[in-house]
Design an enzyme around this catalytic site. Sequence first.
Site, PDB file in Angstrom:
ATOM      1  N   HIS A  98      38.811  52.605  40.968  1.00  0.00           N
ATOM      2  CA  HIS A  98      38.537  53.712  41.886  1.00  0.00           C
ATOM      3  C   HIS A  98      38.055  54.917  41.076  1.00  0.00           C
ATOM      4  O   HIS A  98      38.857  55.622  40.466  1.00  0.00           O
ATOM      5  CB  HIS A  98      39.791  54.097  42.663  1.00  0.00           C
ATOM      6  CG  HIS A  98      40.289  53.047  43.604  1.00  0.00           C
ATOM      7  ND1 HIS A  98      39.611  52.707  44.754  1.00  0.00           N
ATOM      8  CD2 HIS A  98      41.399  52.253  43.572  1.00  0.00           C
ATOM      9  CE1 HIS A  98      40.283  51.764  45.394  1.00  0.00           C
ATOM     10  NE2 HIS A  98      41.351  51.462  44.702  1.00  0.00           N
ATOM     11  N   HIS A 108      35.902  45.615  42.682  1.00  0.00           N
ATOM     12  CA  HIS A 108      37.047  44.710  42.622  1.00  0.00           C
ATOM     13  C   HIS A 108      36.596  43.392  42.011  1.00  0.00           C
ATOM     14  O   HIS A 108      35.465  42.939  42.239  1.00  0.00           O
ATOM     15  CB  HIS A 108      37.584  44.463  44.042  1.00  0.00           C
ATOM     16  CG  HIS A 108      38.402  43.205  44.175  1.00  0.00           C
ATOM     17  ND1 HIS A 108      37.883  42.025  44.671  1.00  0.00           N
ATOM     18  CD2 HIS A 108      39.695  42.946  43.861  1.00  0.00           C
ATOM     19  CE1 HIS A 108      38.828  41.094  44.662  1.00  0.00           C
ATOM     20  NE2 HIS A 108      39.927  41.625  44.176  1.00  0.00           N
ATOM     21  N   ARG A 112      41.277  33.355  39.321  1.00  0.00           N
ATOM     22  CA  ARG A 112      42.627  32.800  39.349  1.00  0.00           C
ATOM     23  C   ARG A 112      42.591  31.279  39.281  1.00  0.00           C
ATOM     24  O   ARG A 112      41.590  30.633  39.607  1.00  0.00           O
ATOM     25  CB  ARG A 112      43.348  33.248  40.622  1.00  0.00           C
ATOM     26  CG  ARG A 112      42.614  32.897  41.895  1.00  0.00           C
ATOM     27  CD  ARG A 112      43.219  33.557  43.116  1.00  0.00           C
ATOM     28  NE  ARG A 112      42.464  33.238  44.331  1.00  0.00           N
ATOM     29  CZ  ARG A 112      41.426  33.921  44.767  1.00  0.00           C
ATOM     30  NH1 ARG A 112      41.008  34.971  44.091  1.00  0.00           N
ATOM     31  NH2 ARG A 112      40.792  33.564  45.864  1.00  0.00           N
ATOM     32  N   GLY A 261      56.490  38.366  43.880  1.00  0.00           N
ATOM     33  CA  GLY A 261      55.820  38.987  42.737  1.00  0.00           C
ATOM     34  C   GLY A 261      56.237  40.445  42.567  1.00  0.00           C
ATOM     35  O   GLY A 261      56.963  41.008  43.387  1.00  0.00           O
ATOM     36  N   ARG A 262      55.729  41.037  41.502  1.00  0.00           N
ATOM     37  CA  ARG A 262      56.095  42.416  41.202  1.00  0.00           C
ATOM     38  C   ARG A 262      55.278  43.361  42.089  1.00  0.00           C
ATOM     39  O   ARG A 262      54.057  43.442  41.970  1.00  0.00           O
ATOM     40  CB  ARG A 262      55.819  42.706  39.723  1.00  0.00           C
ATOM     41  CG  ARG A 262      56.215  44.117  39.287  1.00  0.00           C
ATOM     42  CD  ARG A 262      56.059  44.247  37.776  1.00  0.00           C
ATOM     43  NE  ARG A 262      56.505  45.548  37.313  1.00  0.00           N
ATOM     44  CZ  ARG A 262      55.680  46.578  37.065  1.00  0.00           C
ATOM     45  NH1 ARG A 262      54.389  46.442  37.257  1.00  0.00           N
ATOM     46  NH2 ARG A 262      56.172  47.717  36.622  1.00  0.00           N
TER      47      ARG A 262
END
Length: 302
Positions: A98, A108, A112, A261-262
């Site tokens: 940003h 973005h 994965r 997840g975190r």
Amino acid sequence: MNEVNSNSVKAYLLDLQDRICQSLAQEDGGEGFLEESWQRQEGGGGRSRVMEGGNIFEKAGINFSHVYGPGLPASATAHRPELAGRSFQAMGVSLVIHPYNPYVPTSHANIRFFMAEKAGAEPVWWFGGGFDLTPYYGFDEDVVHWHQTAQQACQPFGDDVYARYKKWCDEYFYLKHRDEPRGVGGLFFDDLNEWGFEKSFAFMQSIGDHYIPAYLPIVTRRKNHTYGEREREFQLYRRGRYVEFNLVYDRGTLFGLQTGGRTESILMSLPPLVSWRYHWQPAPGSAEAELYEKYLISREWL
């Protein structure tokens, strides 16, 4: 050899995170990234790097994660019943940038790898990811450059690959409740395994390696563009769409939250400042109206 090698994927992802952070920190010229390593109680962890209050980037987050466990949540197996009862591991690099200047687009990227295993059965695995661009003020040369680089990333893997994954990106990064795209697209792919492990892994690497060549020239070209309060207000308003997409539709956000997840790392993609205005409409003929009329539409850029 076409054997699944998750260690090679992890090594590549960690190196990619290093390279992207180095390039962005050099461009920003500020204090760079704050790094935080974290562990997931159920298995795995990650390495989050965040820059806030830089010279160019108001917030930049580049996160590596590798999580694993004995089983997936029901929401993850609802459409893939063959994954039920399997252990899993998921790893990836996800980033959102940003900038301060409204003339520099938000961007973005995510790549994965997922694998689910069960004794006596072949592993189920796939790659996914892509990158997309969200301008606030459009410039044809920027969007064309972005899509040209995306096409270059895909070209070695088939003449139809860019068009297929460009279309998927347009359809995925779409806010159904607003009836508008999030930005000008790029690439999106998921569940990729039909090429075999080596070629699929090579494709994921090509997407990762082409992100900085796609984005950095745009940053360099626009970072010193003069802007005022009007442009800044419009940027904050449009950032609201980004938040809406990530919290309502984004697969990675939902998967991360559902698998424990975190939270800080999962939500690092959210901008530091954002605004919502009731039923706001751009003035006819304005630069803000041009974004909707010329850029937030389904369009072939090459």
